[in-house]
Design a protein around this motif. Structure first.
Motif, PDB file in Angstrom:
ATOM      1  N   ASP A 168       0.833  -1.209   0.000  1.00 26.00           N
ATOM      2  CA  ASP A 168       0.000   0.000   0.000  1.00 26.00           C
ATOM      3  C   ASP A 168       0.867   1.258   0.000  1.00 26.00           C
ATOM      4  N   THR A 169       1.960   1.234   0.743  1.00 22.47           N
ATOM      5  CA  THR A 169       2.872   2.380   0.790  1.00 22.47           C
ATOM      6  C   THR A 169       3.497   2.633  -0.580  1.00 22.47           C
ATOM      7  N   ILE A 170       3.923   1.566  -1.237  1.00 17.70           N
ATOM      8  CA  ILE A 170       4.539   1.692  -2.560  1.00 17.70           C
ATOM      9  C   ILE A 170       3.537   2.226  -3.578  1.00 17.70           C
ATOM     10  N   ILE A 171       2.339   1.668  -3.581  1.00 16.66           N
ATOM     11  CA  ILE A 171       1.312   2.069  -4.552  1.00 16.66           C
ATOM     12  C   ILE A 171       0.889   3.514  -4.328  1.00 16.66           C
ATOM     13  N   GLU A 172       0.765   3.902  -3.067  1.00 17.07           N
ATOM     14  CA  GLU A 172       0.389   5.289  -2.761  1.00 17.07           C
ATOM     15  C   GLU A 172       1.440   6.258  -3.301  1.00 17.07           C
ATOM     16  N   GLY A 173       2.687   5.886  -3.183  1.00 17.06           N
ATOM     17  CA  GLY A 173       3.758   6.751  -3.675  1.00 17.06           C
ATOM     18  C   GLY A 173       3.887   6.752  -5.187  1.00 17.06           C
ATOM     19  N   ALA A 174       3.357   5.705  -5.842  1.00 19.47           N
ATOM     20  CA  ALA A 174       3.468   5.614  -7.308  1.00 19.47           C
ATOM     21  C   ALA A 174       2.515   6.562  -8.012  1.00 19.47           C
ATOM     22  N   GLU A 177      -2.959   6.641 -11.669  1.00 16.72           N
ATOM     23  CA  GLU A 177      -4.320   7.104 -11.895  1.00 16.72           C
ATOM     24  C   GLU A 177      -4.757   6.788 -13.325  1.00 16.72           C
ATOM     25  N   VAL A 178      -6.065   6.753 -13.539  1.00 13.17           N
ATOM     26  CA  VAL A 178      -6.646   6.561 -14.867  1.00 13.17           C
ATOM     27  C   VAL A 178      -7.786   7.558 -15.024  1.00 13.17           C
ATOM     28  N   SER A 179      -7.786   8.313 -16.119  1.00 10.93           N
ATOM     29  CA  SER A 179      -8.817   9.326 -16.351  1.00 10.93           C
ATOM     30  C   SER A 179     -10.077   8.699 -16.935  1.00 10.93           C
ATOM     31  N   ASP A 180     -11.190   9.439 -16.846  1.00 11.56           N
ATOM     32  CA  ASP A 180     -12.433   8.996 -17.471  1.00 11.56           C
ATOM     33  C   ASP A 180     -12.243   8.792 -18.968  1.00 11.56           C
ATOM     34  N   GLU A 181     -11.483   9.677 -19.582  1.00 14.18           N
ATOM     35  CA  GLU A 181     -11.283   9.592 -21.027  1.00 14.18           C
ATOM     36  C   GLU A 181     -10.567   8.295 -21.391  1.00 14.18           C
ATOM     37  N   ARG A 317     -14.245  -0.255 -15.705  1.00 16.61           N
ATOM     38  CA  ARG A 317     -13.040  -0.360 -16.528  1.00 16.61           C
ATOM     39  C   ARG A 317     -11.890   0.416 -15.887  1.00 16.61           C
ATOM     40  N   LYS A 318     -12.212   1.548 -15.273  1.00  9.92           N
ATOM     41  CA  LYS A 318     -11.171   2.331 -14.614  1.00  9.92           C
ATOM     42  C   LYS A 318     -10.528   1.508 -13.495  1.00  9.92           C
ATOM     43  N   GLU A 319     -11.357   0.818 -12.724  1.00 11.83           N
ATOM     44  CA  GLU A 319     -10.831  -0.038 -11.660  1.00 11.83           C
ATOM     45  C   GLU A 319      -9.928  -1.125 -12.245  1.00 11.83           C
ATOM     46  N   ASP A 320     -10.391  -1.745 -13.341  1.00  8.46           N
ATOM     47  CA  ASP A 320      -9.599  -2.807 -13.970  1.00  8.46           C
ATOM     48  C   ASP A 320      -8.272  -2.270 -14.501  1.00  8.46           C
ATOM     49  N   LEU A 321      -8.307  -1.078 -15.097  1.00  9.54           N
ATOM     50  CA  LEU A 321      -7.081  -0.493 -15.637  1.00  9.54           C
ATOM     51  C   LEU A 321      -6.104  -0.128 -14.528  1.00  9.54           C
ATOM     52  N   VAL A 323      -5.924  -1.608 -11.592  1.00  8.65           N
ATOM     53  CA  VAL A 323      -5.371  -2.885 -11.116  1.00  8.65           C
ATOM     54  C   VAL A 323      -4.273  -3.358 -12.053  1.00  8.65           C
ATOM     55  N   SER A 324      -4.534  -3.258 -13.367  1.00  6.77           N
ATOM     56  CA  SER A 324      -3.544  -3.697 -14.352  1.00  6.77           C
ATOM     57  C   SER A 324      -2.274  -2.861 -14.278  1.00  6.77           C
ATOM     58  N   LYS A 325      -2.425  -1.537 -14.159  1.00  7.34           N
ATOM     59  CA  LYS A 325      -1.257  -0.654 -14.077  1.00  7.34           C
ATOM     60  C   LYS A 325      -0.471  -0.929 -12.791  1.00  7.34           C
ATOM     61  N   ARG A 326      -1.192  -1.164 -11.708  1.00  8.98           N
ATOM     62  CA  ARG A 326      -0.511  -1.476 -10.448  1.00  8.98           C
ATOM     63  C   ARG A 326       0.258  -2.791 -10.560  1.00  8.98           C
ATOM     64  N   ARG A 327      -0.388  -3.771 -11.196  1.00 10.08           N
ATOM     65  CA  ARG A 327       0.265  -5.063 -11.339  1.00 10.08           C
ATOM     66  C   ARG A 327       1.532  -4.933 -12.181  1.00 10.08           C
ATOM     67  N   THR A 328       1.424  -4.181 -13.279  1.00  8.18           N
ATOM     68  CA  THR A 328       2.592  -3.982 -14.142  1.00  8.18           C
ATOM     69  C   THR A 328       3.716  -3.282 -13.386  1.00  8.18           C
ATOM     70  N   TYR A 329       3.328  -2.257 -12.607  1.00  4.38           N
ATOM     71  CA  TYR A 329       4.323  -1.505 -11.838  1.00  4.38           C
ATOM     72  C   TYR A 329       5.000  -2.405 -10.806  1.00  4.38           C
ATOM     73  N   MET A 330       4.198  -3.187 -10.087  1.00  2.88           N
ATOM     74  CA  MET A 330       4.761  -4.054  -9.057  1.00  2.88           C
ATOM     75  C   MET A 330       5.581  -5.184  -9.671  1.00  2.88           C
ATOM     76  N   ASP A 331       5.131  -5.721 -10.798  1.00  2.00           N
ATOM     77  CA  ASP A 331       5.886  -6.800 -11.448  1.00  2.00           C
ATOM     78  C   ASP A 331       7.299  -6.340 -11.814  1.00  2.00           C
ATOM     79  N   SER A 332       7.408  -5.074 -12.222  1.00  2.00           N
ATOM     80  CA  SER A 332       8.737  -4.553 -12.549  1.00  2.00           C
ATOM     81  C   SER A 332       9.613  -4.490 -11.304  1.00  2.00           C
TER      82      SER A 332
END
Length: 362
Positions: A168-174, A177-181, A317-321, A323-332
């Motif tokens: 949670d600390t890492i994700i908060e610092g990262a 975000e995903v916009s409506d657009e 979809r925003k929630e899914d995106l 989650v996906s961005k967080r997963r990609t960030y953490m996987d790295s």
């Protein structure tokens, strides 16, 4: 025309983005009986730490119970898509995911000092309560056969709690975000007058010019009915606002348009199916309005715009995106950490499958 179908994803991920797959805090989690391996046998080692069969069993059994309740035990014989051109058995995929998640928990917990994370007094008490409640649910037979002593249960739950705090600390610092657009999902109705026929064997035959002209005339007639429900005299060349979606569905039934339907799609999906030119016209509509008769490579369409930005679908979809961005960030991060912590580790080479396979998924 290709339709957009919803895809049921069997691999569920926590909304937080960290796949802490245990349900150790839930009293409903049951246990299967395992006999082929000793709880003290090592399933794998990572960064100098041996992970015992008993510890892996705590994780694995929670996943098995959860999936069995949700999908039924036949799920383990199912093949799922892992890439566009490759599928794999659900049990094999899940077995690997379980070990991967344990490794991630170990890495995150080991970073607690680096990220200045520690469990508070209240968090520690909560772990104690959950461990107590979980352990009390075990039968004497389960404790004896698996030697699931309280210290093991408590240690695993405490490690998970600390790992999640680091995550949670890492994700908060990262600041992910995903916009409506970027997440936009649009819901519209396609009153579709097709200009081809599909035979039972799948062969496609394009309509003749006369047949296409007939479809166009029917589309114009439907359009005039939509914008002039009482007097359907002529096409005035303008789109109508304040439309009633029931009219367009009734017309689909009247004209026998079996491929007319509501769709919820992203801008990319709309462009990919209808083409950029049609997509541009769709996105020029206001909520509650009809388009003119629009030609595509498939035939003629009248679109009813229900929601340019479908709030519920867009939020999902925003929630899914995210989650996906967080997963990609953490996987790295996991990849970099693994190089430093245990460069020789791999699932294929480091896991003792003779021990691990003693956990039965069926």
């Amino acid at each position: 025309m290709r339709k957009i179908n919803s895809i049921c994803k069997l691999k569920r991920v926590m909304a937080a983005g960290l796949t802490l797959i245990m349900c150790l805090g839930a009293a409903s989690c049951g246990f299967r009986e395992e006999e082929a391996a000793s709880p003290e046998d090592t399933v794998f080692s990572f960064a100098g730490e041996d992970v015992s069969f008993g510890e892996v069993f705590l994780y694995a059994n929670s996943v098995i119970e959860d999936y069995d309740k949700t999908y039924g035990d036949a799920i383990w014989k199912t093949d799922i898509s892992v890439t566009r051109d490759q599928s794999a058995n659900m049990e094999d995929v899940t077995r690997k995911d379980i070990i991967e998640d344990i490794v991630h928990v170990k890495m995150l917990a080991s970073k607690a000092n680096e990220y200045k994370c520690a469990l508070s007094e209240d968090e520690t008490k909560n772990v104690d309560k959950e461990a107590d409640a979980f352990y009390e649910e075990l039968t004497d037979k389960q404790i004896e056969e698996m030697q699931l002593n309280y210290d093991m249960v408590h240690e695993v739950m405490q490690e998970n709690a600390l790992a999640k705090k680091v995550y949670d600390t890492i994700i908060e610092g990262a600041g992910i975000e995903v916009s409506d657009e970027d997440a936009r999902e649009t819901t519209f109705y396609d009153l579709y007058f097709e200009c081809y026929a599909v035979a039972s064997n799948g062969d496609v035959t394009k309509f003749s010019d006369d047949e296409k002209e007939s479809q166009y005339e029917r589309a114009l007639q439907a359009y005039n009915t939509l914008i002039n429900p009482i007097d359907s005299g002529s096409n005035d060349g303008t789109s109508s606002t304040g439309a009633n979606s029931t009219n367009i569905e009734g017309l689909a039934e009247y004209y026998g348009l079996h491929n007319a339907a509501y769709y919820t799609m992203t801008p990319g999906e709309i462009s990919g199916i209808y083409g950029d030119n049609v997509a541009e016209q769709i996105y020029s509509l206001e909520d509650g309005s009809y388009s003119l008769v629009i030609e595509s490579e498939y035939g003629y369409h009248i679109f009813y715009m229900k929601a340019l930005t479908d709030r519920e679908a867009t939020d999902k979809r925003k929630e899914d995106l995210i989650v996906s961005k967080r997963r990609t960030y953490m996987d790295s991060l996991y990849t970099e950490w693994a190089k430093d912590m245990d460069p020789n580790y791999s699932y294929e080479k480091s896991v003792d499958f003779g021990v691990y396979d003693s956990i039965k998924f069926e």
